[in-house]
Design a protein around this motif. Structure first.
Motif, PDB file in Angstrom:
ATOM      1  N   THR A  20       1.000  -1.012   0.222  1.00 56.60           N
ATOM      2  CA  THR A  20      -0.071   0.146  -0.060  1.00 56.60           C
ATOM      3  C   THR A  20       0.854   1.427   0.069  1.00 56.60           C
TER       4      THR A  20
ATOM      5  N   ILE B 144       2.357   1.779  -3.590  1.00 56.45           N
ATOM      6  CA  ILE B 144       1.068   1.915  -4.287  1.00 56.45           C
ATOM      7  C   ILE B 144       0.868   4.008  -3.908  1.00 56.45           C
TER       8      ILE B 144
ATOM      9  N   TYR C 261       0.760   7.086  -7.164  1.00 62.82           N
ATOM     10  CA  TYR C 261      -0.467   7.753  -7.100  1.00 62.82           C
ATOM     11  C   TYR C 261      -0.075   9.396  -6.233  1.00 62.82           C
TER      12      TYR C 261
ATOM     13  N   MET D 202       2.750   0.745 -11.075  1.00 62.80           N
ATOM     14  CA  MET D 202       1.446   0.281 -10.163  1.00 62.80           C
ATOM     15  C   MET D 202       0.631  -1.031 -10.951  1.00 62.80           C
TER      16      MET D 202
ATOM     17  N   ILE E 111       0.090  -3.910  -8.312  1.00 64.43           N
ATOM     18  CA  ILE E 111      -1.255  -4.254  -8.578  1.00 64.43           C
ATOM     19  C   ILE E 111      -0.922  -6.370  -8.429  1.00 64.43           C
TER      20      ILE E 111
ATOM     21  N   PRO F  43      -8.207   6.626  -0.779  1.00 63.16           N
ATOM     22  CA  PRO F  43      -9.128   7.084  -2.120  1.00 63.16           C
ATOM     23  C   PRO F  43     -10.856   7.669  -1.475  1.00 63.16           C
TER      24      PRO F  43
ATOM     25  N   TRP G 283      -5.957   0.439 -13.863  1.00 58.78           N
ATOM     26  CA  TRP G 283      -6.672  -0.992 -13.050  1.00 58.78           C
ATOM     27  C   TRP G 283      -7.689  -1.561 -14.411  1.00 58.78           C
TER      28      TRP G 283
ATOM     29  N   ILE H 260     -11.498   4.153  -8.505  1.00 54.40           N
ATOM     30  CA  ILE H 260     -10.978   4.832  -7.104  1.00 54.40           C
ATOM     31  C   ILE H 260     -12.106   3.492  -6.385  1.00 54.40           C
TER      32      ILE H 260
ATOM     33  N   LEU I  51      -9.018   0.584  -6.844  1.00 56.09           N
ATOM     34  CA  LEU I  51      -7.976   0.586  -5.661  1.00 56.09           C
ATOM     35  C   LEU I  51      -8.396   0.381  -4.764  1.00 56.09           C
ATOM     36  N   ARG I  52      -9.831   1.066  -3.922  1.00 53.86           N
ATOM     37  CA  ARG I  52     -10.118   0.222  -2.710  1.00 53.86           C
ATOM     38  C   ARG I  52     -10.582  -1.375  -2.658  1.00 53.86           C
TER      39      ARG I  52
ATOM     40  N   LEU J  34      -7.135  -2.492  -2.227  1.00 57.98           N
ATOM     41  CA  LEU J  34      -6.471  -2.538  -0.747  1.00 57.98           C
ATOM     42  C   LEU J  34      -7.345  -4.113   0.819  1.00 57.98           C
TER      43      LEU J  34
END
Lengths: 392, 392
Positions: free
Chosen positions: B193, B196, B200, B221, B225, B290, B312, B329, B332-333, B336
């Motif tokens: 995290t 990442i 960002y 990124m 992932i 986020p 993504w 977003i 991403l959430r 995580l």
């Protein structure tokens, strides 16, 4: 991923007017008497040389000069440079120019502090000591400004060979993208091709599970395709030139090539072309790459499929992945033609009747050569001949 | 692209058993008496400390030790380290651990050679001088092994602040991915995290036409992932850990962040959380990112759309790009959460009633603060409160 070490201690001053920092940077890295090494008159005519000298003078740095570096830089000028540096007690080499000038500077830097013939380094001896080197870059291409590499052509037999070593990393490199705006479209395109080749040479690996460096290489390739097209359309596009300049350095400083085997077949095959015909290195690569990739495709089809889909945006053919892989190579070829690169032997000025000789020198030319060239796959003289035939 | 300078002269020894090079590297970079700085007993229990000491002894390097670094490293231990280094005439700091240990080592390295209070550097004074630093990294996360940055928490008021300077670049960093195999899944996920987030923070820029660094950030990124999911599924996957470790360094050595404005809002917002609740930095970032991105979405919708599609793999909604941006977003959430990170204040152990205080410290906490935090966009205390509310 393989074990590795990585050490890239070059200071980069990047941007508009960055060359005004030359004197201060030479001083910072311990130089007091500099050899300014350069190519033809273009760096003088453009006013760059005047600004570099003014910066050196302002910092109280003495200098001598040696011009005359040609594309595919020659050993003769290297010997001349070594003699001059010893006579003048030079303690710092400043390259003002492109990859050829930087590579020639590196050879002079190592040769000056070495008792034997500097060519030993180009026959495989590791470069462990050299005078400190700084660069003022005028073309984004070779990546020599951030790499530990140098390529020189020996006049006797026109043999082109590379040398490498940590002492060949520049202490500083000045990257002002505006300096590249005066290049011809052809020179610019040759640079773009060279950078793309540096990326492919690293992409074609036999090491498994190297996703981070795979992705980095793909990223730099995509940036080159995007920004390369922009700059050919509009040579005054500063930002496109800046993107290409940083990508050119990142492509070859090896941060995206660590921990994985690399190829370098296209470079080996090309070196014989530019050595014999004195064509531009980038132009030679434009003709060599599609041929080399077509010939070695089946060594690892998946890798070429990955490049086709991820880099070139080809549609995946799930029934026949080979078609996708080939589409990727065709996309590369079309892109290179679109930016003005030659597509075959004829456009390059190469001759079919030289193929056997080219392949022989490629496989047996240096003292270290054993009849094959290795990287992604191992090729003998017959293979290399077949590759040259694909370029007809 | 903006003008910049870039200098990252850290030697990386990467791979299995790389820690056996410790003594030889300390010697190469001029150390003769070392402070070994570390955290808890895990580096001792794992046998790593024994191997490091054996390597130092073999190279004839003397050492003293100071353990006890905690996550969110404290100023108290830094003062203790400075005193010890002065008393023992230490000339090299060796960090054996993760980002906290390295950051604490950097503070000690600067503080030892500085007449005033080391905290000055964390109030904005540039770090220009420090003892040389080496690192043996045990977690891929902070990127401190290749960055010029350090973050320390001052016990008096629990204020967490960063300092930066070229003297904070390690002389060498030893990266053995196998050392990270003993980390808990939670620690591993916190590291992923953090990496990442570093990407960002650089991606969210106001600088136009930075395709090369955009593509590099996207590449790292995507690698995170892909490899992050693999390592959470199989903690013993050496190659996945190796890919993450190199990406973690590349994400924060700033080669992908040069020539562009950066954000750092998520880090600023998070620092208040880990300072007050002593939660893991990565966990705090998982909750903060986020919320920050949702709040700042409309400052540059296109940038979030680009991340959504390119990183993504979200389908582009041409009629309503905002939906695509928001889907990025959400992706991403979800990612995580899938690797085990908390999703809100409650899971983090944070309290709604502290929001005003958190936002106030964030905007006014340091002497240099003027009531706003800036980066991608400028936010005042009310904005920051609203961001914390999005985390409920």
């Amino acid at each position: 991923m393989d074990n590795f070490s990585f050490y890239a201690p070059t200071y980069f001053a990047f941007g508009k007017d960055a060359e005004t920092q030359t004197g201060e940077l030479v001083k910072r890295f311990g130089g007091s008497k500099v050899l300014i090494h350069y190519g033809g008159g273009s760096v003088i005519k453009s006013g760059l040389m005047g600004r570099v000298k003014a910066s050196l003078e302002q910092a109280g740095i003495a200098y001598v000069e040696l011009g005359g570096v040609k594309p595919n830089p020659r050993s003769g000028l290297v010997y001349e440079g070594i003699e001059l540096c010893r006579k003048e007690k030079v303690d710092f080499i400043l390259a003002v120019g492109g990859g050829s000038t930087i590579d020639s500077s590196k050879a002079i830097a190592a040769g000056t502090v070495y008792d034997g013939d500097f060519w030993d380094f180009y026959e495989g001896k590791p470069v462990t000591e050299a005078l400190p080197i700084g660069t003022v870059l005028t073309i984004a291409a070779a990546g020599s400004e951030g790499s530990p590499d140098s390529v020189i052509t020996k006049e006797d037999g026109m043999i082109k060979r590379g040398a490498s070593g940590e002492a060949y990393r520049a202490k500083f490199s000045i990257l002002n993208p505006a300096l590249t705006q005066t290049l011809s479209p052809y020179q610019t395109a040759c640079g773009i091709t060279d950078i793309i080749a540096h990326l492919y040479e690293r992409y074609l690996t036999n090491t498994q599970n190297v996703e981070t460096t795979d992705r980095m290489i793909e990223a730099l390739m995509k940036a080159m395709i995007h920004e390369g097209s922009k700059v050919i359309e509009n040579p005054d596009d500063y930002d496109a030139r800046a993107n290409i300049m940083w990508a050119g350095m990142m492509a070859h400083n090896n941060s995206c090539g660590v921990g994985r085997s690399q190829d370098w077949t296209s470079h080996n095959v090309e070196h014989e072309l530019s050595a014999l015909y004195d064509c531009a290195h980038g132009a030679g690569l434009a003709v060599a790459m599609p041929a080399v990739f077509t010939y070695t495709l089946h060594h690892d089809l998946t890798r070429f499929v990955k490049a086709a889909v991820r880099v070139w945006g080809c549609e995946m053919d799930y029934e026949c992945p080979e078609k996708t892989a080939k589409a990727g190579i065709e996309a590369l070829r079309s892109f290179l033609i679109s930016i003005g690169m030659p597509k075959n032997f004829e456009e390059l000025g190469a001759r079919e009747e030289d193929i056997e000789k080219l392949a022989h020198t490629c496989c047996y030319g240096s003292e270290a050569a054993n009849g094959t060239i290795s990287g992604f796959t191992t090729l003998d003289q017959k293979d290399v001949e077949a590759i040259y035939r694909l370029m007809l």
